[in-house]
Enzyme design. Structure first.
Site, PDB file in Angstrom:
ATOM      1  N   ASP A   1       0.863  -1.181   0.000  1.00  0.00           N
ATOM      2  CA  ASP A   1       0.000   0.000   0.000  1.00  0.00           C
ATOM      3  C   ASP A   1       0.902   1.235   0.000  1.00  0.00           C
ATOM      4  OD1 ASP A   1       1.104   0.198   2.508  1.00  0.00           O
ATOM      5  OD2 ASP A   1      -0.778   0.259   3.601  1.00  0.00           O
TER       6      ASP A   1
ATOM      7  N   ASP B   1       1.501   4.743   2.304  1.00  0.00           N
ATOM      8  CA  ASP B   1       1.128   5.378   3.577  1.00  0.00           C
ATOM      9  C   ASP B   1       1.544   6.848   3.605  1.00  0.00           C
ATOM     10  OD1 ASP B   1       0.547   2.694   5.068  1.00  0.00           O
ATOM     11  OD2 ASP B   1       2.570   2.433   4.276  1.00  0.00           O
TER      12      ASP B   1
ATOM     13  N   ASP C   1      -3.235   4.463   2.774  1.00  0.00           N
ATOM     14  CA  ASP C   1      -3.577   4.780   4.164  1.00  0.00           C
ATOM     15  C   ASP C   1      -3.144   6.204   4.477  1.00  0.00           C
ATOM     16  OD1 ASP C   1      -4.551   2.244   4.604  1.00  0.00           O
ATOM     17  OD2 ASP C   1      -2.784   1.527   5.696  1.00  0.00           O
TER      18      ASP C   1
END
Ligand code: UTP
Ligand code: MN
Length: 497
Positions: free
Chosen positions: A331, A333, A421
């Site tokens: 992902d 961040d 995120d």
């Protein structure tokens, strides 16, 4: 450089076991056997120096063995060199001269092995280090070991990761942590483990781990690990937990109910998937594929634009694995904040609105802040932080990525889904959050353990509390936190524990 011409390599004699000695007809100094360390020196310079020395009657060994008397290294960091030498498990290492290139050049100039003087020595404890522990000692804490993304022991750490995950599935937390700690120690080594003896002075390596290393050294694989990899329950749990929103508990529940594949789960009418899991299945192909650095940068631009449209002075930073220099991640961040405490509240909402308007928000779970300074310090270990955050799936277009997508999307789409995120702490908590979200997970665990066990302090993503002084220690930067803990600062790219 030397001005002596390069001598042609003398022809090999027939007995290969004596090759090192035999290469030159007239070895003049029988009791001096030199080994040139190739790292830093490079292979062409090494072979040039080897030929030069042999032409002057020196014995130069091709490999490092117990026959060597003089180890010569150029521009090598003492601690790295010594760690490597120790890894070779030579019984007579203490008898060898470990020397700087200056001894070699002096000897070449005089055409004889000059007497070893202190100035020639590469000493194990470098004088500029003031800590009482010798440099060659590997700390039991990841926050005292530099770990880059370069892993020389992947063959072992991959096996240990399988064992750790297996323990996690079986809820054997102690063993899981033990395997992760061991893997982390191996990741920090600047050399590859080549014999079991090389591991004897390393911390955190238990009997089980050593048995696995031994098996891999001997057979190139671990039978225990292979058995786990072939196990149906392990495979199924691994598959289910690879879905966004599915943890080990849910995976276990589905497994117990007899499900073995995604189609089993999706065909079962009594299973209710939450929103996160629905999106997880919907975008499975995309989000289970690694995100590249270029894709992470492109998302950084998108988020930056979204936040700056309303809050021009907002602070945005990339964290997580990409901040540690990783090439790929699962992902992306980010941390966002504002220069003024309290103004950060609306940031995430504004970003989410902007992404929605652009039609690129595929999933969003927003968690409002539950942060309350008066509830600190938290004694709960590894608890989630209380800042406002959101877990997103964002649509990223190939045209937004420098160099486009590496790989054509299925069904000729010009976009892919990426997990993002965001966390948004108040600015006075920023350094703690940045440190916490930069990871790695093992690095954070050990920072906290170090703080607690060695300093009587409590560290988390919100604050650092000194239990002796009974006060919070403030920090503007990550450096401040390392300094409070009495730790040498470590750059993000050294935190890949
Ligand atoms: P990640 O799970 O994203 O790991 O968490 P990573 O290191 O970036 O690796 P990949 O490449 O994505 O797989 C990043 C850091 O953020 C912390 C984690 O503990 C980890 O150190 N984190 C994450 C929190 O502190 N709180 C959270 O709610 C989520
Ligand atoms: Mn990440």
């Amino acid at each position: 450089m030397f001005h002596t011409p390069v001598m042609p390599r003398p022809r090999k004699r027939s007995r290969p076991e004596e090759a090192g000695i035999a290469r030159h007809e007239e070895a003049k100094f029988e009791d001096v056997r030199i080994f040139l360390v190739e790292r830093k020196m490079g292979s062409s310079r090494r072979s040039f120096l080897t030929q030069l020395a042999r032409s002057k009657g020196f014995i130069v060994e091709d490999s490092l063995s117990e026959a060597v008397t003089h180890v010569v290294s150029e521009d090598c960091q003492a601690s790295t060199l010594w760690m490597w030498l120790r890894s070779r498990a030579l019984r007579n290492l203490s008898m060898m001269h470990v020397l700087d290139i200056s001894w070699f050049t002096d000897s070449m100039r005089e055409a004889r092995p000059v007497t070893v003087e202190t100035r020639h020595l590469i000493q194990e404890t470098s004088p500029e280090v003031t800590t009482p522990t010798p440099v060659a000692t590997v700390s039991q804490y990841a926050c005292q070991r530099q770990t880059t993304t370069e892993n020389h022991n992947k063959i072992f750490t991959d096996a240990l990761e399988v064992l750790a995950v297996s323990c996690e599935f079986n809820e054997i937390d102690g063993s899981c942590l033990a395997f992760r700690r061991a893997a982390s120690v191996l990741k920090s080594l600047p050399w590859a483990v080549q014999c079991l003896r090389a591991t004897q002075d390393l911390p955190c390596l238990g009997e089980h781990t050593k048995a696995v290393i031994k098996e891999i050294l001997q057979y190139g694989r671990s039978f225990e690990v292979e058995k786990i990899l072939a196990d149906e329950r392990y495979q199924t749990l691994k598959l289910f937990t690879s879905v966004f929103g599915v943890g080990p508990k849910t995976a276990e529940k589905w497994y117990r109910r007899g499900m073995r594949s995604f189609s089993d789960v999706l065909a079962e009418p009594s299973i209710h998937l939450n929103r996160m899991q629905q999106s997880g299945f919907l975008h499975y192909g995309d989000i289970s594929r690694a995100v590249s650095k270029a894709e992470a940068r492109a998302l950084g631009n998108i988020i930056d634009e979204a936040v700056r449209a309303i809050t021009p002075d907002a602070i945005l930073a990339l964290t997580g694995g990409f901040r540690r220099g990783k090439e790929f991640g699962h992902d992306v961040d980010f941390i966002v904040s504002t220069p003024e405490v309290g103004k950060e509240d609306s940031l995430l909402i504004n970003i989410i609105e902007s992404l929605k308007k652009q039609g690129i928000l595929l999933f969003c779970e927003h968690q409002a802040s539950t942060f309350d300074m008066s509830k600190l310090p938290s004694h709960r270990f590894e608890a989630m932080d209380h800042f406002a955050k959101c877990f997103l799936i964002v649509k990223l277009k190939g045209s937004q990525v420098e160099g486009g997508f590496q790989q054509m999307e299925e069904d000729n789409r010009d976009w892919r889904a990426v997990r993002v995120d965001l966390v948004s702490p108040p600015i006075d908590r920023y350094a703690f959050t940045l440190l916490g979200w930069t990871g790695s997970r093992q690095f954070e665990r050990d920072l906290r353990r170090f703080a607690r066990s060695e300093r009587r302090m409590l560290l988390d993503n919100h604050a650092l509390y000194d239990k002796t002084k009974k006060e919070f220690l403030e920090a503007k930067t990550e450096r401040d936190i390392f300094a409070h803990l009495g730790l040498e600062y470590m750059e993000p790219w050294q935190r890949n524990a």
